[in-house]
Write an enzyme that holds these catalytic residues in place. Structure first.
Site: not given
Length: 264
Positions: A129, A10, A185, A109
């Site tokens: 992580d 991302t 909610t 990573d």
């Protein structure tokens, strides 16, 4: 100057190191199909915002879970900046034993985090992580990477919930849920995700401790949190001892120092 690059699914995190000192860091959206020229221009613009120049880089090291972008940064380093390029992978010397069943299958990573945790916090260590995926990994008392657990990240799960239900919205998890027993909610979703994920991470850490304790591997153990979402989730975790958002970048610098010195 060392340019360290952590390419996630991302986000991509850039670090500017002078020796062991992380002078500046940046986050940008991971876009797999950008050309080396486009990536270079984006990096140069970010550097310029801090009064720095990308052309001052004398080496680049990359940890990537997006193979297409590994090649893009390799081209940027070798052909545009003309500096040595290092990519974390099976051929790189980690300075530690990798005890995964298939060492080449571990995400870069996860290995970099293990290297950094051992260097800065000692062994044994557990690293949580929180990013696109949430991982919890262990380094044993002998300094070896032992493996760990993987579960979907907060926003990956959020997207799945919102896309598969008609009346459950995507909510901002940066906003603190007032109580676990929520009365509307949006707060119910926040409660489930924040307290639920914190509980899952804590449960995994406790199980890791039990397994390491059975091997006599827990003396001096530290538990470290990192990742883009770690500031959101770690404060609700009861097992986390240290929050280090720069852990992966620091691990890249450690690996660069180790491998560059041996290449000379």
């Amino acid at each position: 100057m060392l340019m360290a690059v952590d390419i996630g699914n991302t986000q991509t995190v850039l670090g500017y190191f002078e020796g062991e000192r992380l002078r500046a860091s940046w986050r940008m959206t991971t876009e797999p199909y950008r050309s080396p020229d486009e990536v270079g221009a984006a990096c140069a613009a970010l550097f310029a915002l801090r009064g720095l120049s990308l052309e001052d880089a004398d080496a680049m090291i990359v940890s990537s879970v997006v193979p297409d972008l590994t090649g893009t940064y390799r081209h940027l380093a070798a052909d545009i900046l003309q500096v040595p390029f290092y990519a974390v992978g099976p051929e790189m010397d980690l300075g530690m034993e990798n005890r995964y069943d298939d060492p080449s299958a571990v995400g870069a990573d996860r290995l970099v985090n293990a290297v950094a945790a051992r260097r800065y916090y000692g062994a044994p260590a557990i690293i949580a992580d929180s990013g696109t995926a949430t991982t919890v990994c262990a380094v044993d008392a002998g300094g070896a990477y032992r493996g760990g657990a993987i579960l979907p990240g907060l926003y990956v799960s959020m997207d799945a919930l919102a896309s598969r239900t008609a009346k459950l919205p995507r909510v901002d998890l940066e906003e603190e849920p007032p109580r676990a027993i929520a009365t509307n909610t949006p707060d119910s979703i926040r409660s489930g995700f924040i307290y639920g994920y914190a509980g899952a991470i804590d449960a995994l850490i406790r199980r890791f401790k039990e397994e390491l304790a059975a091997e006599g591997e827990t003396e001096g153990l530290r538990v470290v949190a990192t990742g883009g979402l770690s500031p959101v989730i770690s404060r609700y975790c009861r097992e986390i001892e240290v929050l280090d958002p720069d852990l992966t970048l620091k691990g890249l610098q450690v690996l660069y120092a180790l491998n560059a010195s041996r290449a000379r």
